[in-house]
Design a protein around this motif. Sequence first.
Motif, PDB file in Angstrom:
ATOM      1  N   GLU A   1      10.401  37.873  93.931  1.00  0.00           N
ATOM      2  CA  GLU A   1      11.821  38.106  93.938  1.00  0.00           C
ATOM      3  C   GLU A   1      12.742  37.147  94.741  1.00  0.00           C
ATOM      4  O   GLU A   1      13.942  36.888  95.056  1.00  0.00           O
ATOM      5  N   ASP A   2      11.864  35.973  95.004  1.00  0.00           N
ATOM      6  CA  ASP A   2      12.393  34.941  96.024  1.00  0.00           C
ATOM      7  C   ASP A   2      13.029  33.910  95.145  1.00  0.00           C
ATOM      8  O   ASP A   2      12.962  34.001  93.846  1.00  0.00           O
ATOM      9  N   PRO A   3      13.982  33.211  95.628  1.00  0.00           N
ATOM     10  CA  PRO A   3      14.686  32.228  94.848  1.00  0.00           C
ATOM     11  C   PRO A   3      13.739  31.310  93.891  1.00  0.00           C
ATOM     12  O   PRO A   3      12.559  30.906  94.401  1.00  0.00           O
TER      13      PRO A   3
ATOM     14  N   ALA B   1       8.382  25.600  95.580  1.00  0.00           N
ATOM     15  CA  ALA B   1       8.105  25.164  96.675  1.00  0.00           C
ATOM     16  C   ALA B   1       6.499  25.570  96.939  1.00  0.00           C
ATOM     17  O   ALA B   1       5.607  24.831  97.518  1.00  0.00           O
ATOM     18  N   CYS B   2       6.228  26.676  96.669  1.00  0.00           N
ATOM     19  CA  CYS B   2       4.842  27.411  96.706  1.00  0.00           C
ATOM     20  C   CYS B   2       3.805  26.496  95.904  1.00  0.00           C
ATOM     21  O   CYS B   2       3.065  26.358  96.285  1.00  0.00           O
TER      22      CYS B   2
ATOM     23  N   PHE C   1      -0.562  38.880  97.110  1.00  0.00           N
ATOM     24  CA  PHE C   1       0.635  38.699  97.989  1.00  0.00           C
ATOM     25  C   PHE C   1       1.578  37.930  97.325  1.00  0.00           C
ATOM     26  O   PHE C   1       3.013  38.387  97.310  1.00  0.00           O
ATOM     27  N   SER C   2       1.532  36.993  96.599  1.00  0.00           N
ATOM     28  CA  SER C   2       2.538  36.427  95.749  1.00  0.00           C
ATOM     29  C   SER C   2       3.390  37.343  94.565  1.00  0.00           C
ATOM     30  O   SER C   2       4.385  37.391  94.466  1.00  0.00           O
TER      31      SER C   2
ATOM     32  N   GLY D   1       1.866  34.382  86.671  1.00  0.00           N
ATOM     33  CA  GLY D   1       2.580  33.548  85.882  1.00  0.00           C
ATOM     34  C   GLY D   1       4.113  33.091  86.226  1.00  0.00           C
ATOM     35  O   GLY D   1       4.639  32.007  85.636  1.00  0.00           O
ATOM     36  N   ALA D   2       4.615  34.021  86.808  1.00  0.00           N
ATOM     37  CA  ALA D   2       6.204  33.671  86.940  1.00  0.00           C
ATOM     38  C   ALA D   2       6.306  32.515  87.825  1.00  0.00           C
ATOM     39  O   ALA D   2       7.117  31.749  87.835  1.00  0.00           O
ATOM     40  N   LEU D   3       5.255  32.113  88.744  1.00  0.00           N
ATOM     41  CA  LEU D   3       5.279  31.074  89.634  1.00  0.00           C
ATOM     42  C   LEU D   3       4.760  29.751  88.943  1.00  0.00           C
ATOM     43  O   LEU D   3       5.200  28.621  89.181  1.00  0.00           O
ATOM     44  N   LEU D   4       3.863  30.040  88.210  1.00  0.00           N
ATOM     45  CA  LEU D   4       3.269  28.847  87.242  1.00  0.00           C
ATOM     46  C   LEU D   4       3.961  28.453  86.288  1.00  0.00           C
ATOM     47  O   LEU D   4       3.976  27.089  85.644  1.00  0.00           O
TER      48      LEU D   4
END
Length: 866
Positions: free
Chosen positions: A386-388, A394-395, A379-380, A424-427
């Motif tokens: 594409e989220d800010p 925050a996630c 899902f991520s 990886g983009a979130l981490l």
Amino acid sequence: AEAEAERGEEVDVPQEIEEAIELLLTGLRDKDTIVRWSAAKGLGRVTGRLPKDMADDVVSFLLELFSPSEGDGAWHGGCLALAELARRGLLLPERLADVVPLVVKALFYDVRRGPHSVGSHVRDAAAYVCWAFARAYSPETMAESAASLAPALMTIACYDREVNCRRAAAAAFQESVGRLGNFPHGIEVLTAADYFTLSARPNAYLVVAPFVANFQEYRRAMVDHLLREKVHHWDRSLRSLAARALAALVRPGDGELASEAASELVRQALSTVLEVRHGGLVGLAELLPACCRASVSIRAQGERDVAGLLEALEAARFFRGKGGEMMREAACGLVESVSTAGLDIGDGTKAAYKRVLRENLAHPNEDIQAAAARAHGAFSRAYHLEDPPASLAACVDYHLEGLQDGANLVARRGHALALGSLPGALLAPRWEAVLAGLERATLIVKEGGSNDAESRVNSAKSLASVLKELAGAARRGQVELDLQPVGRRILETVLPCLRRCLEDYTIDNRGDVGSWVREGAMFSLVEVHALAVSIESQGAQRPEHVVPLLAGLLKQGLEKIDRVRGVAGSQLAALASSLQAPGAGAVEEVQRAVAPGENEQTNWASPSESFPRLVPLLRQEPFTELGLEGLVVSAGGLDNSLGQVAVAALLDVVKQDKGSPLETRLLGAAHSIFKRNGKEGRITLPLLKTLDALFSRGVATSVGEGGDEEHAAGLLACIRAEVKGCRDVPRLQAAATVLCHLTLFGQPVRDEALKAVLALLSNRFPRVRKATAESLYMRLLAMEDEDDCGYDEDGLEEAIDIVAETRWDGSSAQEVREARLRIYPLFGLEPPAAKQKVAGAAGVKAESTEADENSSYQSLVDTAGY
């Protein structure tokens, strides 16, 4: 006139024959199979002697058995009777139009009875009928029937739950192909669907069936059967397998068929019947990725229905009550599939997905948490990237907060898994904080109620997942990240953290739960080191980084749990084979020890295979202590067969190196292990037993004579500290035996060991006193044969007499005390001073002791020494 006479003969059938036929038809409904079988055989013999019209009436009565109101026994008996009539040529060709549709129904007969179903015997008998048809009729007669029998037989051969039915249907199909020759693509199908390939259910569903479905004559029947019968079967495992089988049938250009299947599965997913509802969700979860792989699109309305299905299920409260856990796991699979397929969903649907995933990540069921973590990652990747940046941070922060020590234990497990599934983009922006949080979560924290083994397992696994995702994203250019700091962080903190996890021996009411942590850490350790090598090739392969990893894996490979040994051996071999420039002799020895031979596959879980290859590595000084610590747990454990193999392997190594420094190193390693693990019965008792095995076989004789007393003195001090205040009878008995062996060494170790043995002769437990006396008696007898034992021969003989004549496990404490005190002067030892007691206090204590002596069961147990 002749025709009339013939008609007259038909009418004049004796009444007894009709009664016999009625009894046989009734027997076809009997509850016992043997009765039904006998009735079918008898009916075939009688019908063969009846006039044509009456024989046809018998067939009509048989066809009435195939009614929905009849039970499974009647259907089974009817199939047996039809097969018997066909074999005898009594079922006329003009009747096939009526009989074949009923036989096809019987091939799919499956009636639910409570938690299971009945009908396998009916399906098997229906296949027998088809086999009989192939032997009884000509290809021309069966031409019309072949079009309906061939797909039915092959569907049962591929998708029936029972192996006997699959084989029976395949045999009937083979007979029909051989004798009739009018089954579509018969030879091609038979090459794939035979007796052996259909034996294993997964192979039949996922290998044979997709091949058969390549032929259009069979494809539609197989898809319909999966959708209408197998996807919502009562057996949960079969529902999952049927969903995978349905996905395996998707081919490029099957858009219409896929749309129909999706619509049917959505309808089933909203059913009030749990099995149907769950099967619809599982089917959709498997169908969507298959359509994506085959570049097949379902109708827009179907996509909207699938995307909004989770909200409908949540509104209907299908995630609660009976079957709620099953539905939650299936819902997570659906979210993962929708995300993988990249369906267009609105913000409200995204919020619903996120809410359901977070609830399931905090669910106590491990399977649900694992499914939610996989769905969270997909899902991520599909909808979060594409989220800010603030939303992405925050996630990550949400899951890091859930890893804190004060968080809910079950939720911590889910948060640890979720971090390991993130892209990886979130981490990348918070990679240091993520690694630090996971490293802290692997620690054993006994205060605050955070000592949860599952959280540590998930954190250890997620460390490897996070690092691999970061490295992959950086190399693909998805994130701007310098991997050199990551490589240094791996060597400085991550690998030591995973090595520390290898020392997790937490035990609770479920047993050695720490073994789960050790297993997870071993997998992650090898993966993380390989990643470090790809980033820091030279630094990661230096001996100071590699040798501790090898030593930790070697220790696990020598311990007592088969499962752990199997994982450790395979990971040790994988790590050793990945080292290109070891630069250390110890590392090269490991590579030689674990290298597989030609056509050889080592079963590392089997001690008879693994110990002879791993125990010789104790010769290498970096591996001696940790390797011995793992080996003693096996050698001195409760499993006698494992202990015998472990001790034999250790003795073989020591005897091959007799007189070498290995014996001294082993004694020093035992001293170090004892010093680090004092009062830890999990280690000290097996260690004492292992030392007893070594000393009793003369392994340390050369050390005792040579004069290396430092380790012996250290062992003596550790054992004396261990027995002080100890209430564990087996440990005290083992300690007494080893103390007697320590009298092999020179002074002052000999006298101090003898004092410790004599002290155990006054132990509170009779069993300990008796075992100590037996060990001392055997040692004193051995001293008589020694040239220079250091004691007076007359005194030695008198001591032997005292030890032999005294009843050490008797009830007279005064007799035991006097006998023990008489031994001290015989060896030139000063008896221990009597304890001074205050008279009043002593009187009170004695009175209290006498009053309580027999007042509790614990007192009886303590006195008996159990």
